[in-house]
Scaffold this motif. Structure first.
Motif, mmCIF file in Angstrom:
data_model
loop_
_atom_site.group_PDB
_atom_site.id
_atom_site.type_symbol
_atom_site.label_atom_id
_atom_site.label_comp_id
_atom_site.label_asym_id
_atom_site.label_seq_id
_atom_site.Cartn_x
_atom_site.Cartn_y
_atom_site.Cartn_z
ATOM 1 N N PHE A 1 0.807 -1.217 0.000
ATOM 2 C CA PHE A 1 0.000 0.000 0.000
ATOM 3 C C PHE A 1 0.845 1.274 0.000
ATOM 4 O O PHE A 1 0.433 2.293 -0.536
ATOM 5 C CB PHE A 1 -0.920 0.014 1.228
ATOM 6 C CG PHE A 1 -1.901 -1.121 1.258
ATOM 7 C CD1 PHE A 1 -3.090 -1.039 0.560
ATOM 8 C CD2 PHE A 1 -1.633 -2.274 1.985
ATOM 9 C CE1 PHE A 1 -4.008 -2.087 0.584
ATOM 10 C CE2 PHE A 1 -2.535 -3.319 2.018
ATOM 11 C CZ PHE A 1 -3.724 -3.234 1.313
ATOM 12 N N PHE B 1 -11.907 -6.953 6.215
ATOM 13 C CA PHE B 1 -10.789 -6.300 5.539
ATOM 14 C C PHE B 1 -11.190 -5.865 4.131
ATOM 15 O O PHE B 1 -10.842 -4.753 3.695
ATOM 16 C CB PHE B 1 -9.584 -7.236 5.464
ATOM 17 C CG PHE B 1 -8.345 -6.562 4.947
ATOM 18 C CD1 PHE B 1 -7.455 -5.957 5.828
ATOM 19 C CD2 PHE B 1 -8.076 -6.511 3.585
ATOM 20 C CE1 PHE B 1 -6.327 -5.311 5.348
ATOM 21 C CE2 PHE B 1 -6.944 -5.873 3.111
ATOM 22 C CZ PHE B 1 -6.064 -5.270 3.988
ATOM 23 N N PHE B 2 -11.906 -6.728 3.422
ATOM 24 C CA PHE B 2 -12.257 -6.465 2.029
ATOM 25 C C PHE B 2 -13.044 -5.166 1.885
ATOM 26 O O PHE B 2 -12.726 -4.330 1.017
ATOM 27 C CB PHE B 2 -13.066 -7.641 1.486
ATOM 28 C CG PHE B 2 -13.198 -7.655 -0.015
ATOM 29 C CD1 PHE B 2 -12.340 -8.412 -0.786
ATOM 30 C CD2 PHE B 2 -14.195 -6.919 -0.642
ATOM 31 C CE1 PHE B 2 -12.465 -8.430 -2.171
ATOM 32 C CE2 PHE B 2 -14.322 -6.926 -2.018
ATOM 33 C CZ PHE B 2 -13.457 -7.678 -2.794
ATOM 34 N N TYR C 1 -9.491 -2.498 3.809
ATOM 35 C CA TYR C 1 -8.721 -2.277 2.580
ATOM 36 C C TYR C 1 -8.795 -0.820 2.125
ATOM 37 O O TYR C 1 -7.748 -0.175 1.934
ATOM 38 C CB TYR C 1 -9.202 -3.217 1.472
ATOM 39 C CG TYR C 1 -8.423 -3.048 0.185
ATOM 40 C CD1 TYR C 1 -7.258 -3.775 -0.047
ATOM 41 C CD2 TYR C 1 -8.850 -2.161 -0.802
ATOM 42 C CE1 TYR C 1 -6.537 -3.616 -1.218
ATOM 43 C CE2 TYR C 1 -8.141 -1.997 -1.977
ATOM 44 C CZ TYR C 1 -6.985 -2.726 -2.184
ATOM 45 O OH TYR C 1 -6.274 -2.556 -3.348
ATOM 46 N N THR D 1 -6.894 1.355 4.607
ATOM 47 C CA THR D 1 -5.440 1.279 4.487
ATOM 48 C C THR D 1 -4.957 2.084 3.291
ATOM 49 O O THR D 1 -3.932 2.785 3.379
ATOM 50 C CB THR D 1 -4.995 -0.192 4.335
ATOM 51 O OG1 THR D 1 -5.519 -0.951 5.421
ATOM 52 C CG2 THR D 1 -3.483 -0.305 4.327
ATOM 53 N N PHE E 1 -12.322 -1.902 -3.299
ATOM 54 C CA PHE E 1 -12.219 -2.977 -2.324
ATOM 55 C C PHE E 1 -11.218 -4.024 -2.815
ATOM 56 O O PHE E 1 -10.893 -4.093 -4.005
ATOM 57 C CB PHE E 1 -13.571 -3.640 -2.100
ATOM 58 C CG PHE E 1 -14.675 -2.686 -1.734
ATOM 59 C CD1 PHE E 1 -14.561 -1.893 -0.598
ATOM 60 C CD2 PHE E 1 -15.808 -2.573 -2.518
ATOM 61 C CE1 PHE E 1 -15.566 -1.001 -0.245
ATOM 62 C CE2 PHE E 1 -16.817 -1.695 -2.167
ATOM 63 C CZ PHE E 1 -16.698 -0.904 -1.032
ATOM 64 N N GLY F 1 -6.342 -7.777 -0.451
ATOM 65 C CA GLY F 1 -5.013 -7.418 0.043
ATOM 66 C C GLY F 1 -4.243 -8.643 0.508
ATOM 67 O O GLY F 1 -4.257 -9.689 -0.160
#
Length: 209
Positions: free
Chosen positions: A54, A116-117, A121, A124, A149, A152
């Motif tokens: 990232f 996270f998705f 994500y 971040t 999205f 990661g």
């Protein structure tokens, strides 16, 4: 009348044997070391290593030392994680059964993946781009609205979910076909992993405790 081991009877015997199995501290140490290596691996990418991440302080592949570090890691460390996951899968499946096994995998892997998705994500990405002067929260919301999205680093959770579902389907088909169950330890015992778990166990000072 000859005694016949049906798959269900063998599974019940396997469950009783697994009830009081102690943890293998050597394998625990390997898991901790591999987790630390994952952290160092991704940190190295940001400072001149090779790979996708990232945020970068230095250009991609600008440090030969870190590129070599990343290349060596990529050759084995995720393979070790999948090896350990595969080693524990049969015992977990026998102990929990198909439905509970799949539900457990969905909770332990699916929920973190979805979180996270769809949330972490874009957050971040927003953190990585906030240094350009844009407000963090507004940038985060703009990315969500734009549908930015992705899995990661949790791509491995997707792979584990696929493997778990395939294993459950295979076991279900085998049971319905009436194939005899084979001891989990006979197929996936520590002896099949070679001497390295015991070696780590000894070198870390945990042997004999």
């Amino acid at each position: 009348m000859a005694y016949k081991n049906t798959p269900n009877m063998v599974c019940m015997h396997m469950k009783s044997e697994m009830t009081h199995v102690s943890r293998n501290r050597g394998i625990d140490v390997v898991r901790v070391l591999m987790t630390l290596l994952v952290i160092f691996h991704h940190a190295a990418i940001g400072y001149g290593g090779s790979g996708g991440w990232f945020w970068r302080e230095q250009p991609n592949a600008s440090s030969s030392l870190l590129v070599m570090f990343n290349a060596i890691n990529q050759s084995y460390f995720m393979g070790v994680f999948f090896l350990l996951a595969g080693y524990y899968t049969p015992k977990s499946y026998v102990r929990k059964g198909t439905a509970k096994f799949l539900m457990d995998r969905l909770l332990r892997l699916g929920l973190p993946l979805l979180t996270f998705f769809f949330i972490l994500y874009p957050f971040t990405v927003a953190i990585a781009q906030a240094g350009q002067g844009r407000p963090l929260i507004k940038l985060w919301w703009d990315l969500i609205i734009a549908g930015k999205f992705g899995p990661g680093p949790l791509w491995f959770a997707i792979a584990l979910l696929i493997f778990a579902m395939c294993y459950a389907i295979w076991q279900t088909c085998r049971r319905r076909a009436g194939w005899s169950a084979v001891s989990v330890d006979a197929r996936f015992g520590v002896d099949r992993l070679g001497p390295w778990p015991a070696l780590v166990h000894r070198t870390t000072g945990h042997a004999g405790r």
